[in-house]
Design a protein around this motif. Structure first.
Motif, PDB file in Angstrom:
ATOM      1  N   LYS A   1       0.797  -1.333   0.015  1.00 40.74           N
ATOM      2  CA  LYS A   1      -0.063  -0.025   0.146  1.00 40.74           C
ATOM      3  C   LYS A   1       0.703   1.299  -0.020  1.00 40.74           C
ATOM      4  N   LEU A   2       1.992   1.033   0.573  1.00 36.41           N
ATOM      5  CA  LEU A   2       2.938   2.096   0.381  1.00 36.41           C
ATOM      6  C   LEU A   2       3.424   2.585  -0.843  1.00 36.41           C
ATOM      7  N   ILE A   3       3.657   1.747  -1.777  1.00 37.66           N
ATOM      8  CA  ILE A   3       4.240   1.788  -3.114  1.00 37.66           C
ATOM      9  C   ILE A   3       3.092   2.745  -4.003  1.00 37.66           C
ATOM     10  N   ASP A   4       3.725   3.779  -4.349  1.00 39.76           N
ATOM     11  CA  ASP A   4       2.830   4.519  -5.690  1.00 39.76           C
ATOM     12  C   ASP A   4       3.435   4.047  -6.851  1.00 39.76           C
ATOM     13  N   LYS A   5       2.919   3.358  -7.766  1.00 38.42           N
ATOM     14  CA  LYS A   5       3.728   2.747  -9.005  1.00 38.42           C
ATOM     15  C   LYS A   5       3.811   3.819  -9.996  1.00 38.42           C
ATOM     16  N   GLU A   6       3.167   4.933  -9.664  1.00 38.83           N
ATOM     17  CA  GLU A   6       3.685   6.152 -10.751  1.00 38.83           C
ATOM     18  C   GLU A   6       4.796   6.654 -10.308  1.00 38.83           C
ATOM     19  N   LYS A   7       5.412   6.400  -9.273  1.00 39.55           N
ATOM     20  CA  LYS A   7       6.589   7.058  -8.625  1.00 39.55           C
ATOM     21  C   LYS A   7       7.702   5.947  -8.821  1.00 39.55           C
TER      22      LYS A   7
ATOM     23  N   LYS B   1       4.819 -15.388  -1.667  1.00 38.39           N
ATOM     24  CA  LYS B   1       6.131 -15.555  -1.115  1.00 38.39           C
ATOM     25  C   LYS B   1       6.561 -14.288  -0.245  1.00 38.39           C
ATOM     26  N   LYS B   2       5.629 -13.545  -0.055  1.00 35.74           N
ATOM     27  CA  LYS B   2       5.834 -12.271   0.604  1.00 35.74           C
ATOM     28  C   LYS B   2       6.804 -11.605   0.319  1.00 35.74           C
ATOM     29  N   PHE B   3       7.192 -11.471  -1.136  1.00 33.82           N
ATOM     30  CA  PHE B   3       8.425 -10.977  -1.676  1.00 33.82           C
ATOM     31  C   PHE B   3       7.989  -9.305  -2.490  1.00 33.82           C
ATOM     32  N   ILE B   4       8.939  -8.661  -1.989  1.00 31.31           N
ATOM     33  CA  ILE B   4       8.710  -7.456  -2.777  1.00 31.31           C
ATOM     34  C   ILE B   4      10.429  -7.132  -3.143  1.00 31.31           C
ATOM     35  N   SER B   5      10.426  -6.998  -4.431  1.00 31.36           N
ATOM     36  CA  SER B   5      11.905  -6.640  -5.144  1.00 31.36           C
ATOM     37  C   SER B   5      12.176  -5.231  -4.534  1.00 31.36           C
ATOM     38  N   PRO B   6      13.621  -5.047  -4.548  1.00 32.68           N
ATOM     39  CA  PRO B   6      14.093  -3.518  -4.231  1.00 32.68           C
ATOM     40  C   PRO B   6      13.306  -2.377  -4.991  1.00 32.68           C
ATOM     41  N   THR B   7      12.662  -1.462  -4.310  1.00 31.02           N
ATOM     42  CA  THR B   7      11.571  -0.629  -5.195  1.00 31.02           C
ATOM     43  C   THR B   7      12.285   0.799  -4.837  1.00 31.02           C
ATOM     44  N   ILE B   8      12.735   1.562  -5.947  1.00 30.84           N
ATOM     45  CA  ILE B   8      13.017   3.071  -5.632  1.00 30.84           C
ATOM     46  C   ILE B   8      11.938   3.853  -6.239  1.00 30.84           C
ATOM     47  N   MET B   9      11.580   4.977  -5.300  1.00 26.65           N
ATOM     48  CA  MET B   9      10.423   5.843  -5.772  1.00 26.65           C
ATOM     49  C   MET B   9      11.073   7.147  -5.889  1.00 26.65           C
ATOM     50  N   LYS B  10      10.728   8.050  -6.998  1.00 24.49           N
ATOM     51  CA  LYS B  10      11.294   9.311  -7.118  1.00 24.49           C
ATOM     52  C   LYS B  10      10.203  10.308  -6.932  1.00 24.49           C
ATOM     53  N   ASP B  11      10.667  11.642  -6.932  1.00 25.97           N
ATOM     54  CA  ASP B  11       9.794  12.648  -6.669  1.00 25.97           C
ATOM     55  C   ASP B  11       8.706  12.758  -5.459  1.00 25.97           C
ATOM     56  N   VAL B  12       9.323  11.938  -4.453  1.00 29.71           N
ATOM     57  CA  VAL B  12       8.307  11.649  -3.292  1.00 29.71           C
ATOM     58  C   VAL B  12       8.307  13.238  -2.297  1.00 29.71           C
ATOM     59  N   THR B  13       7.067  13.264  -1.933  1.00 30.33           N
ATOM     60  CA  THR B  13       7.176  14.268  -0.844  1.00 30.33           C
ATOM     61  C   THR B  13       6.212  13.789   0.314  1.00 30.33           C
ATOM     62  N   TRP B  14       6.430  14.701   1.462  1.00 31.30           N
ATOM     63  CA  TRP B  14       5.830  14.242   2.801  1.00 31.30           C
ATOM     64  C   TRP B  14       4.348  14.044   2.605  1.00 31.30           C
ATOM     65  N   GLU B  15       3.565  14.261   1.597  1.00 33.89           N
ATOM     66  CA  GLU B  15       2.403  13.892   1.380  1.00 33.89           C
ATOM     67  C   GLU B  15       2.153  12.439   0.869  1.00 33.89           C
ATOM     68  N   ASP B  16       3.268  11.910   0.468  1.00 33.65           N
ATOM     69  CA  ASP B  16       2.929  10.370   0.087  1.00 33.65           C
ATOM     70  C   ASP B  16       2.862   9.425   1.190  1.00 33.65           C
ATOM     71  N   SER B  17       2.013   8.561   1.291  1.00 35.99           N
ATOM     72  CA  SER B  17       1.927   7.552   2.286  1.00 35.99           C
ATOM     73  C   SER B  17       3.204   7.062   2.854  1.00 35.99           C
ATOM     74  N   VAL B  18       4.263   6.971   1.926  1.00 33.95           N
ATOM     75  CA  VAL B  18       5.359   6.024   2.149  1.00 33.95           C
ATOM     76  C   VAL B  18       6.301   7.027   3.219  1.00 33.95           C
ATOM     77  N   MET B  19       5.887   8.209   3.316  1.00 35.25           N
ATOM     78  CA  MET B  19       6.560   9.215   4.234  1.00 35.25           C
ATOM     79  C   MET B  19       5.813   9.137   5.570  1.00 35.25           C
ATOM     80  N   LYS B  20       4.667   8.618   5.644  1.00 46.94           N
ATOM     81  CA  LYS B  20       3.897   9.110   6.850  1.00 46.94           C
ATOM     82  C   LYS B  20       4.355   8.081   8.107  1.00 46.94           C
TER      83      LYS B  20
END
Ligand code: NAD
Length: 456
Positions: free
Chosen positions: A290-296, A307-326
């Motif tokens: 849920k924290l991953i914004d696919k657009e970014k 497998k509960k597997f998530i590959s290394p995921t890099i997100m750009k142009d993130v701001t404190w408004e994104d859930s990943v920063m909450k």
């Protein structure tokens, strides 16, 4: 049952069984031997619980603890030795000493991410300091929990060391009892529960908590090396590391270039996933997705729910408004933000309006600018950290490891673990030789004049 074990440990301690140098030394050696003998079992359990590779199991859990044991065994005698300190002239005919004494019966509560190391590492300090210990490993890593229980409960007397297993209700049950110290590693939410429960018995606590640890990359940094070290720090154990760089702030002038390097290096380092850890359980997997914004997302991103597997995921142009920063991410997602002026970024990261920013557990700065390096170290408060590196401060046992403010309090590792689980008892020892009446009543004017001359 818990009541009986705690009572018998307290009695065992009171009869001084755990206090001699030889006893402590032998227990540390025994623990070391048992870990060596059971390395495969421990490694297999970590693989089952977190899909942790053999390499990471050794470097961050088994070998990590063996190294600490070797260090403690080597230095125990010196740590235990009473230290003579100076005595002021007005305490006549006296010598003064500090003697470290064990606290008694201590409780260690562990988290799931390094489920072996984060129980055994504090245990080493508690044994070295001469305590009896009850351990409650995380119930989320059932295999490691079982191996820990087997290792300790079948080889040590329950009067001395005991692993208690079960869910959080068992932890809550344990917290009803009075201990001489509680060492907790985990989330701030549960840390608060532990602190509150401990206060009922006035039990001192160590809280090793988490939070969002920032990383700053300025325009002078070596971007290739910075990218590699940040990717390593973030994706070790699939980001389930308390001191992982939670997010990266990059100077706008090198933002695109850094992002490019980070993508390249991440693809190189993780071009297959046999050695990549998985997320501990379904709940955390769903939370992270849920924290991953696919657009970014800037790199190839794969998830495998079974497998509960998530590959290394890099997100750009993130701001404190994104859930990943909450919230603290605690997974393999790396948000990259940009800044234009370090003079704005530093005060922004220091402001308290967001609990998630306040006094992080770790902070990393990548820069060749010595003035900035000094400024960040002296102006920003954080548990511990590194310049031009990530994570490595934790593997130097000469450094105290712990949080500050929101990220916890108390510090351990190396001799700091020994002191954490000891009381520093100070005492003076006086001879009967002379006993001048100056300090005793009646308080004459002459005595007062003399005391004013000495005590100033
Ligand atoms: P957690 O707080 O959920 O659980 C830690 C322990 O608390 C477990 O043993 C669990 O049994 C117990 N527990 C859980 N809920 C409880 C409750 N309601 N009452 C009483 N006990 C309860 O932590 P976690 O999810 O296992 O670990 C992740 C967190 O730990 C992250 O925030 C991470 O940053 C932090 N952490 C910190 C360090 C450090 O050294 N500072 C190291 C590792 C992890």
């Amino acid at each position: 049952m818990l009541e009986k074990i705690i009572k018998s440990q307290k009695e065992y301690f009171l009869y001084n069984h755990t206090k001699s140098y030889s006893f402590r030394l032998n227990q540390l050696k025994k623990l070391q031997r048992l870990i060596l003998e059971n390395e495969d079992k421990i490694s297999a359990a970590l693989y089952e619980d977190l899909h942790k590779s053999k390499f990471e199991s050794y470097s961050t859990e088994i070998g990590y603890c063996l190294h600490s044991l070797t260090y403690a065994i080597k230095h125990l005698k010196r740590w235990m030795k009473p230290k003579r300190v100076n005595t002021p002239i007005y305490i006549l005919n006296s010598k003064s000493f500090i003697i470290p004494e064990p606290l008694g019966t201590v409780l260690i509560i562990g988290p799931y991410n390094y489920p072996f190391q984060l129980v055994i590492e504090p245990l080493i300090g508690a044994i070295a300091a001469g305590n009896t210990v009850i351990m409650k490993p995380s119930e989320m890593c059932t295999n490691t929990e079982r191996v820990l229980a087997e290792l300790i409960n079948t080889n040590f007397d329950s009067n001395y060391l005991q692993v208690v297993t079960g869910d959080y209700l068992v932890t809550q049950e344990l917290l009803r009892f009075s201990f001489d110290h509680i060492f907790f590693t985990g989330s701030s939410r549960v840390g608060q529960i532990v602190y509150e429960a401990a206060s009922k018995h006035m039990t001192p606590v160590t809280l090793e908590l988490g939070g969002k640890s920032p990383t700053i990359v300025d325009e002078t940094a070596d971007l290739v090396k910075a990218a590699r070290r940040i990717a390593f720090g973030k994706f070790l154990n699939a980001g389930q590391t308390c001191i992982a760089p939670d997010y990266v702030y990059v100077h706008e002038s090198v933002y695109d270039q850094f992002l490019n390097e980070l993508n390249l290096i991440t693809n190189n380092l993780y071009n297959h996933f046999d050695d990549f850890s998985h997320v501990v359980n379904e709940r955390h997997f769903q939370r992270l997705v849920k924290l991953i914004d696919k657009e970014k997302v800037t790199n190839k991103h794969i998830t495998e729910a079974d497998k509960k597997f998530i590959s290394p995921t890099i997100m750009k142009d993130v701001t404190w408004e994104d859930s990943v920063m909450k919230e603290e991410i605690f997974g393999p997602i790396l948000p990259v933000l940009s800044y234009s002026d370090i003079n704005d970024l530093i005060p922004f990261l220091k402001t308290k309006e967001l609990k998630t920013k306040e006094k992080p557990l770790a902070l990393y700065l990548f820069s060749k600018n010595k003035v900035l390096q000094k400024r960040v170290i002296s102006e920003m408060s954080f548990g511990g950290g590194a310049i031009n590196d990530t994570l490595m401060h934790i593997s130097n046992h000469h450094l105290p490891f712990g949080g500050v403010g929101n990220s916890g309090f108390g510090a351990y590792h190396g001799k700091h673990s020994f002191y954490l689980f000891s009381h520093q008892k100070g005492y003076t020892s006086r001879s009967f030789l002379i006993d001048p009446p100056i300090a005793y009543p009646p308080y004459t004017k002459a005595k007062e004049t003399l005391i004013r001359k000495i005590m100033k």
